[in-house]
Motif scaffolding. Structure first.
Motif, mmCIF file in Angstrom:
data_model
loop_
_atom_site.group_PDB
_atom_site.id
_atom_site.type_symbol
_atom_site.label_atom_id
_atom_site.label_comp_id
_atom_site.label_asym_id
_atom_site.label_seq_id
_atom_site.Cartn_x
_atom_site.Cartn_y
_atom_site.Cartn_z
ATOM 1 N N SER A 31 0.821 -1.209 0.000
ATOM 2 C CA SER A 31 0.000 0.000 0.000
ATOM 3 C C SER A 31 0.855 1.259 0.000
ATOM 4 O O SER A 31 2.019 1.222 0.400
ATOM 5 C CB SER A 31 -0.864 0.056 1.267
ATOM 6 O OG SER A 31 -1.642 -1.082 1.426
ATOM 7 N N PRO A 32 0.243 2.387 -0.369
ATOM 8 C CA PRO A 32 0.910 3.667 -0.138
ATOM 9 C C PRO A 32 0.802 4.017 1.343
ATOM 10 O O PRO A 32 -0.123 3.580 2.026
ATOM 11 C CB PRO A 32 0.106 4.648 -0.991
ATOM 12 C CG PRO A 32 -1.249 4.037 -1.064
ATOM 13 C CD PRO A 32 -1.043 2.544 -1.035
ATOM 14 N N LEU A 33 1.747 4.764 1.844
ATOM 15 C CA LEU A 33 1.721 5.187 3.238
ATOM 16 C C LEU A 33 0.834 6.433 3.360
ATOM 17 O O LEU A 33 1.009 7.395 2.617
ATOM 18 C CB LEU A 33 3.147 5.493 3.695
ATOM 19 C CG LEU A 33 3.289 5.754 5.176
ATOM 20 C CD1 LEU A 33 4.395 4.893 5.736
ATOM 21 C CD2 LEU A 33 3.597 7.204 5.413
ATOM 22 N N ALA A 34 -0.109 6.400 4.269
ATOM 23 C CA ALA A 34 -1.037 7.522 4.466
ATOM 24 C C ALA A 34 -0.478 8.493 5.504
ATOM 25 O O ALA A 34 0.121 8.078 6.490
ATOM 26 C CB ALA A 34 -2.392 7.004 4.931
ATOM 27 N N THR A 69 -3.385 1.903 12.509
ATOM 28 C CA THR A 69 -2.090 1.240 12.660
ATOM 29 C C THR A 69 -1.024 2.191 12.131
ATOM 30 O O THR A 69 -0.966 2.475 10.932
ATOM 31 C CB THR A 69 -2.062 -0.096 11.885
ATOM 32 O OG1 THR A 69 -3.137 -0.923 12.356
ATOM 33 C CG2 THR A 69 -0.749 -0.818 12.091
ATOM 34 N N ALA A 70 -0.220 2.697 13.039
ATOM 35 C CA ALA A 70 0.839 3.640 12.687
ATOM 36 C C ALA A 70 2.041 2.886 12.120
ATOM 37 O O ALA A 70 2.258 1.714 12.431
ATOM 38 C CB ALA A 70 1.265 4.447 13.909
ATOM 39 N N VAL A 81 -1.109 2.980 8.005
ATOM 40 C CA VAL A 81 -1.701 2.110 6.997
ATOM 41 C C VAL A 81 -2.985 2.816 6.565
ATOM 42 O O VAL A 81 -3.744 3.287 7.418
ATOM 43 C CB VAL A 81 -2.023 0.720 7.592
ATOM 44 C CG1 VAL A 81 -2.745 -0.139 6.565
ATOM 45 C CG2 VAL A 81 -0.761 0.032 8.110
ATOM 46 N N PRO A 82 -3.256 2.958 5.266
ATOM 47 C CA PRO A 82 -4.460 3.670 4.833
ATOM 48 C C PRO A 82 -5.729 3.092 5.474
ATOM 49 O O PRO A 82 -5.860 1.880 5.606
ATOM 50 C CB PRO A 82 -4.485 3.466 3.317
ATOM 51 C CG PRO A 82 -3.073 3.199 2.949
ATOM 52 C CD PRO A 82 -2.478 2.472 4.122
ATOM 53 N N LYS A 87 -7.887 -2.819 8.188
ATOM 54 C CA LYS A 87 -8.580 -3.781 9.058
ATOM 55 C C LYS A 87 -7.831 -5.097 9.209
ATOM 56 O O LYS A 87 -7.691 -5.608 10.319
ATOM 57 C CB LYS A 87 -9.997 -4.030 8.547
ATOM 58 C CG LYS A 87 -10.919 -2.878 8.811
ATOM 59 C CD LYS A 87 -12.352 -3.222 8.458
ATOM 60 C CE LYS A 87 -13.240 -2.061 8.817
ATOM 61 N NZ LYS A 87 -13.652 -1.266 7.700
ATOM 62 N N MET A 88 -7.356 -5.652 8.106
ATOM 63 C CA MET A 88 -6.689 -6.948 8.182
ATOM 64 C C MET A 88 -5.393 -6.882 8.991
ATOM 65 O O MET A 88 -5.214 -7.679 9.919
ATOM 66 C CB MET A 88 -6.427 -7.524 6.783
ATOM 67 C CG MET A 88 -5.929 -8.950 6.856
ATOM 68 S SD MET A 88 -5.583 -9.710 5.254
ATOM 69 C CE MET A 88 -7.018 -9.321 4.320
ATOM 70 N N PRO A 89 -4.473 -5.945 8.703
ATOM 71 C CA PRO A 89 -3.263 -5.928 9.547
ATOM 72 C C PRO A 89 -3.574 -5.609 11.004
ATOM 73 O O PRO A 89 -2.940 -6.169 11.910
ATOM 74 C CB PRO A 89 -2.368 -4.864 8.912
ATOM 75 C CG PRO A 89 -3.178 -4.168 7.895
ATOM 76 C CD PRO A 89 -4.372 -5.000 7.588
ATOM 77 N N ALA A 90 -4.558 -4.745 11.269
ATOM 78 C CA ALA A 90 -4.916 -4.431 12.661
ATOM 79 C C ALA A 90 -5.413 -5.679 13.383
ATOM 80 O O ALA A 90 -5.013 -5.950 14.522
ATOM 81 C CB ALA A 90 -5.975 -3.330 12.695
ATOM 82 N N ARG A 91 -6.250 -6.427 12.721
ATOM 83 C CA ARG A 91 -6.772 -7.663 13.347
ATOM 84 C C ARG A 91 -5.665 -8.679 13.570
ATOM 85 O O ARG A 91 -5.629 -9.347 14.601
ATOM 86 C CB ARG A 91 -7.885 -8.249 12.489
ATOM 87 C CG ARG A 91 -9.155 -7.434 12.574
ATOM 88 C CD ARG A 91 -10.252 -8.025 11.733
ATOM 89 N NE ARG A 91 -11.476 -7.253 11.912
ATOM 90 C CZ ARG A 91 -12.459 -7.226 11.050
ATOM 91 N NH1 ARG A 91 -12.379 -7.918 9.935
ATOM 92 N NH2 ARG A 91 -13.534 -6.503 11.284
#
Length: 124
Positions: A31-34, A69-70, A81-82, A87-91
Protein backbone atom coordinates in the motif's frame (compact mmCIF):
# COMPACT_ATOMS: atom_id res chain seq x y z
CA UNK A 1 5.13 -23.21 -10.28
CA UNK A 2 8.83 -24.04 -10.37
CA UNK A 3 9.77 -20.39 -9.68
CA UNK A 4 7.46 -20.35 -6.64
CA UNK A 5 9.08 -23.50 -5.24
CA UNK A 6 12.59 -22.11 -5.83
CA UNK A 7 11.66 -18.82 -4.15
CA UNK A 8 10.11 -20.62 -1.18
CA UNK A 9 13.18 -22.86 -0.83
CA UNK A 10 15.49 -19.83 -1.03
CA UNK A 11 13.65 -18.02 1.78
CA UNK A 12 13.40 -21.17 3.87
CA UNK A 13 17.17 -21.68 3.56
CA UNK A 14 17.91 -17.99 4.14
CA UNK A 15 15.67 -18.00 7.22
CA UNK A 16 17.45 -21.06 8.56
CA UNK A 17 20.80 -19.32 8.26
CA UNK A 18 19.67 -15.97 9.68
CA UNK A 19 17.20 -17.02 12.37
CA UNK A 20 18.18 -20.61 13.11
CA UNK A 21 14.83 -21.76 11.70
CA UNK A 22 13.02 -21.54 8.39
CA UNK A 23 11.48 -18.14 7.72
CA UNK A 24 8.43 -18.24 5.52
CA UNK A 25 5.94 -15.48 5.02
CA UNK A 26 2.95 -14.49 2.97
CA UNK A 27 2.20 -11.06 1.60
CA UNK A 28 -0.67 -9.46 3.51
CA UNK A 29 -0.73 -6.23 1.52
CA UNK A 30 1.22 -3.59 -0.36
CA UNK A 31 0.00 0.00 0.00
CA UNK A 32 0.91 3.67 -0.14
CA UNK A 33 1.72 5.19 3.24
CA UNK A 34 -1.04 7.52 4.47
CA UNK A 35 -0.32 10.79 6.25
CA UNK A 36 3.34 11.07 5.29
CA UNK A 37 3.05 14.86 4.99
CA UNK A 38 1.57 15.14 8.51
CA UNK A 39 4.35 13.36 10.41
CA UNK A 40 8.16 13.37 10.60
CA UNK A 41 8.93 11.48 7.38
CA UNK A 42 10.38 14.47 5.58
CA UNK A 43 12.83 15.01 8.46
CA UNK A 44 14.42 11.59 7.89
CA UNK A 45 13.80 11.22 4.15
CA UNK A 46 17.53 10.67 3.43
CA UNK A 47 17.64 7.78 5.92
CA UNK A 48 14.82 5.89 4.20
CA UNK A 49 15.83 3.19 1.72
CA UNK A 50 13.91 0.57 -0.20
CA UNK A 51 13.95 -2.73 1.68
CA UNK A 52 14.40 -1.09 5.10
CA UNK A 53 12.28 -2.51 7.91
CA UNK A 54 9.32 -0.59 9.29
CA UNK A 55 7.44 -1.10 12.55
CA UNK A 56 3.66 -1.38 12.78
CA UNK A 57 2.07 -0.01 15.97
CA UNK A 58 -1.62 -0.45 16.71
CA UNK A 59 -3.39 2.64 18.06
CA UNK A 60 -6.46 1.01 19.58
CA UNK A 61 -7.50 4.24 21.32
CA UNK A 62 -7.25 6.38 18.19
CA UNK A 63 -10.47 8.48 18.23
CA UNK A 64 -10.55 8.81 14.43
CA UNK A 65 -10.07 5.17 13.41
CA UNK A 66 -10.71 2.04 15.46
CA UNK A 67 -8.28 0.06 13.27
CA UNK A 68 -5.54 2.72 13.18
CA UNK A 69 -2.09 1.24 12.66
CA UNK A 70 0.84 3.64 12.69
CA UNK A 71 4.01 3.03 10.71
CA UNK A 72 7.41 3.86 12.20
CA UNK A 73 10.93 3.86 10.85
CA UNK A 74 13.08 3.28 13.90
CA UNK A 75 11.49 5.72 16.39
CA UNK A 76 10.07 8.14 13.84
CA UNK A 77 6.41 8.04 12.92
CA UNK A 78 5.98 8.17 9.15
CA UNK A 79 2.21 7.86 8.94
CA UNK A 80 -0.43 5.13 8.85
CA UNK A 81 -1.70 2.11 7.00
CA UNK A 82 -4.46 3.67 4.83
CA UNK A 83 -7.85 3.58 6.57
CA UNK A 84 -9.57 1.64 3.81
CA UNK A 85 -6.83 -1.04 3.97
CA UNK A 86 -6.05 -1.28 7.70
CA UNK A 87 -8.58 -3.78 9.06
CA UNK A 88 -6.69 -6.95 8.18
CA UNK A 89 -3.26 -5.93 9.55
CA UNK A 90 -4.92 -4.43 12.66
CA UNK A 91 -6.77 -7.66 13.35
CA UNK A 92 -3.64 -9.74 12.78
CA UNK A 93 -1.71 -7.58 15.24
CA UNK A 94 -4.55 -7.83 17.76
CA UNK A 95 -4.44 -11.64 17.38
CA UNK A 96 -0.71 -11.60 18.17
CA UNK A 97 0.44 -12.66 14.72
CA UNK A 98 3.96 -11.78 13.63
CA UNK A 99 3.86 -9.09 10.93
CA UNK A 100 6.87 -7.59 9.20
CA UNK A 101 6.69 -4.35 7.21
CA UNK A 102 9.22 -2.87 4.83
CA UNK A 103 9.65 -0.09 2.31
CA UNK A 104 8.95 -1.18 -1.26
CA UNK A 105 9.32 2.09 -3.15
CA UNK A 106 10.38 5.68 -2.52
CA UNK A 107 9.77 8.57 -4.92
CA UNK A 108 10.25 12.34 -4.76
CA UNK A 109 6.70 12.84 -6.01
CA UNK A 110 4.94 16.01 -4.81
CA UNK A 111 1.87 13.92 -3.94
CA UNK A 112 2.54 12.60 -0.41
CA UNK A 113 0.48 9.47 -1.19
CA UNK A 114 3.08 8.54 -3.81
CA UNK A 115 6.23 9.13 -1.74
CA UNK A 116 6.42 5.87 0.24
CA UNK A 117 5.00 2.48 -0.66
CA UNK A 118 5.28 -0.33 1.88
CA UNK A 119 4.43 -4.00 2.21
CA UNK A 120 3.29 -6.11 5.12
CA UNK A 121 4.17 -9.81 5.38
CA UNK A 122 2.98 -12.33 7.94
CA UNK A 123 5.36 -14.99 9.18
CA UNK A 124 3.95 -18.48 8.79
Amino acid sequence: MQALVLKQNFFTELGSRLFGRPYRSILVQESPLAGFDHHQGNDIWRSLKEGKALRLVRERDNPHDHYATAIYFRNTKLGYVPRKENKMPARFIDEGRSLKASIVRLTDDENPWERVRFRVDMEI
